[in-house]
Design a protein around this motif. Structure first.
Motif, mmCIF file in Angstrom:
data_model
loop_
_atom_site.group_PDB
_atom_site.id
_atom_site.type_symbol
_atom_site.label_atom_id
_atom_site.label_comp_id
_atom_site.label_asym_id
_atom_site.label_seq_id
_atom_site.Cartn_x
_atom_site.Cartn_y
_atom_site.Cartn_z
ATOM 1 N N GLN A 107 0.821 -1.205 0.000
ATOM 2 C CA GLN A 107 0.000 0.000 0.000
ATOM 3 C C GLN A 107 0.859 1.261 0.000
ATOM 4 O OE1 GLN A 107 -3.124 -0.097 2.925
ATOM 5 N NE2 GLN A 107 -3.318 2.117 2.995
ATOM 6 N N GLY A 108 2.029 1.201 0.662
ATOM 7 C CA GLY A 108 2.858 2.393 0.822
ATOM 8 C C GLY A 108 3.905 2.606 -0.253
ATOM 9 N N PHE A 109 3.840 1.864 -1.369
ATOM 10 C CA PHE A 109 4.738 2.011 -2.523
ATOM 11 C C PHE A 109 6.164 1.514 -2.231
ATOM 12 C CE2 PHE A 109 2.214 6.184 -3.243
ATOM 13 C CZ PHE A 109 1.078 5.467 -3.570
ATOM 14 N N ASN A 110 6.789 2.010 -1.117
ATOM 15 C CA ASN A 110 8.148 1.565 -0.741
ATOM 16 C C ASN A 110 9.180 1.832 -1.836
ATOM 17 O OD1 ASN A 110 6.969 0.705 1.595
ATOM 18 N ND2 ASN A 110 7.313 -1.471 1.286
ATOM 19 N N SER A 158 2.762 11.005 -9.683
ATOM 20 C CA SER A 158 1.526 10.928 -8.913
ATOM 21 C C SER A 158 1.503 9.629 -8.103
ATOM 22 C CB SER A 158 0.322 10.963 -9.856
ATOM 23 O OG SER A 158 0.272 9.767 -10.625
ATOM 24 N N GLY A 159 0.536 9.549 -7.173
ATOM 25 C CA GLY A 159 0.423 8.320 -6.389
ATOM 26 C C GLY A 159 0.186 7.106 -7.253
ATOM 27 N N GLY A 160 -0.683 7.254 -8.269
ATOM 28 C CA GLY A 160 -0.935 6.135 -9.162
ATOM 29 C C GLY A 160 0.294 5.724 -9.949
ATOM 30 N N GLN A 161 1.085 6.713 -10.377
ATOM 31 C CA GLN A 161 2.317 6.399 -11.105
ATOM 32 C C GLN A 161 3.339 5.732 -10.193
ATOM 33 O OE1 GLN A 161 3.056 10.370 -12.496
ATOM 34 N NE2 GLN A 161 2.177 9.988 -14.526
ATOM 35 N N GLN A 162 3.425 6.183 -8.951
ATOM 36 C CA GLN A 162 4.345 5.534 -8.011
ATOM 37 C C GLN A 162 3.953 4.073 -7.781
ATOM 38 O OE1 GLN A 162 5.635 7.772 -4.428
ATOM 39 N NE2 GLN A 162 4.446 9.480 -5.262
ATOM 40 N N GLN A 163 2.652 3.816 -7.667
ATOM 41 C CA GLN A 163 2.226 2.435 -7.459
ATOM 42 C C GLN A 163 2.479 1.598 -8.705
ATOM 43 O OE1 GLN A 163 2.183 0.329 -5.333
ATOM 44 N NE2 GLN A 163 0.228 0.379 -4.255
ATOM 45 N N ARG A 164 2.414 2.205 -9.878
ATOM 46 C CA ARG A 164 2.748 1.467 -11.102
ATOM 47 C C ARG A 164 4.233 1.129 -11.145
ATOM 48 N NH1 ARG A 164 0.158 4.673 -16.016
ATOM 49 N NH2 ARG A 164 -0.432 6.274 -14.525
ATOM 50 N N VAL A 165 5.080 2.043 -10.648
ATOM 51 C CA VAL A 165 6.511 1.731 -10.522
ATOM 52 C C VAL A 165 6.695 0.529 -9.596
ATOM 53 C CG1 VAL A 165 8.743 2.560 -9.681
ATOM 54 C CG2 VAL A 165 7.271 4.087 -11.007
ATOM 55 N N ALA A 166 5.979 0.546 -8.468
ATOM 56 C CA ALA A 166 6.092 -0.564 -7.521
ATOM 57 C C ALA A 166 5.619 -1.874 -8.143
ATOM 58 C CB ALA A 166 5.287 -0.253 -6.264
ATOM 59 N N ALA A 167 4.552 -1.805 -8.940
ATOM 60 C CA ALA A 167 4.053 -3.008 -9.596
ATOM 61 C C ALA A 167 5.045 -3.520 -10.642
ATOM 62 C CB ALA A 167 2.696 -2.722 -10.243
#
Length: 260
Positions: A107-110, A158-167
């Motif tokens: 959840q926190g991207f990391n 953005s938050g969504g882009q950061q989560q896509r990096v994490a994915a």
């Protein structure tokens, strides 16, 4: 309902699941502080499928993910990734297995703020002394929609882009299985939908196996299958779920827990 081993269709090839729990029990504390978080859970996660894990608060869903991912040791029973029994591994071997065979989306991207998106994506491989497969890296980056943002640092995304990096980071090492813990919890609805779409694409187009813990019926409806926990036990499952069907089951379980 405590056993969730799917029955293969007649004539279909038998394929070893990406992960399997057999009689998995996890207990925290002793004496008066003893809490049974998981109580003899049997479940399989099929390869190339998207499974959501749901349940009321305290049902054991995050504990199940942590035990199956090798982040927490089981008290008894078995947790396997592929053919590997996690209880048989040393801490060093577990670290290697998590690095090489498991992807994580939290959840926190990391993400590391001093690294670019590309450097964050390839960090696990660099730590393992391996170079990314250029073709696979391009496939992952294209699938996640980050081709134009690879030189940006997390604060520029953005938050969504950061989560896509994490994915993308979770997929770049070609893991046997990806565990996602509330991956849309810090995102707005549009960004959350994008991440769920990407996770679904990674299953359908890249052949990935994804197990996602979520409390959101809309998120769970993106999965192929939903398994439900209550009081540390598996109590139900849905295939090809809809948000309404998932919500109906969750409301039923919560009503039952209040009457106990």
């Amino acid at each position: 309902m405590s056993q969730m081993f799917p029955t293969p269709a007649p004539g279909s090839p038998v394929t070893e699941p990406a992960a399997r729990a057999t009689g998995l029990t996890k207990v925290y504390g002793k004496g008066e502080t003893r809490v049974t978080a998981l109580d003899s859970v049997f479940v399989e996660f099929a390869r190339g499928r998207f499974t959501a894990v749901m349940g009321p608060s305290g049902s054991g869903k995050s504990t199940l993910m942590h035990c199956m991912a090798g982040l927490d040791r089981v008290t008894s029973g078995s947790a396997r990734i592929g053919g590997t029994e996690l209880a048989s591994l040393s801490d060093k071997q577990l670290t290697t297995l998590r690095r090489d065979k498991v992807g994580f989306v939290f959840q926190g991207f990391n993400l590391l703020p001093t690294l670019t998106a590309l450097e964050n994506i390839t960090l696990p491989l660099r730590l393992a002394g391996r170079k990314p497969d250029p073709a696979w890296l391009e496939t992952v980056v294209t699938t996640v929609g980050l081709a134009g943002r690879l030189a940006h640092r997390p604060t520029e995304l953005s938050g969504g882009q950061q989560q896509r990096v994490a994915a993308a980071r979770a997929l770049v090492s070609r893991p046997e299985i990806v565990f996602a813990d509330e991956p849309t919890g810090n995102l707005d609805s549009r960004s959350g939908a994008e991440i769920l779409g990407f996770l679904g694409d990674s299953v359908r187009e890249l052949g990935q196996t994804v197990v996602m813990v979520t409390h959101d019926p809309v998120a769970a409806a993106h999965a192929d299958r939903v398994v439900f926990l209550a009081d540390g036990q598996l109590v139900d499952e849905l295939h090809e779920p809809t948000a309404d069907a998932v919500l109906d089951r969750m409301l039923r379980f919560e009503a039952q827990s209040r009457t106990r």
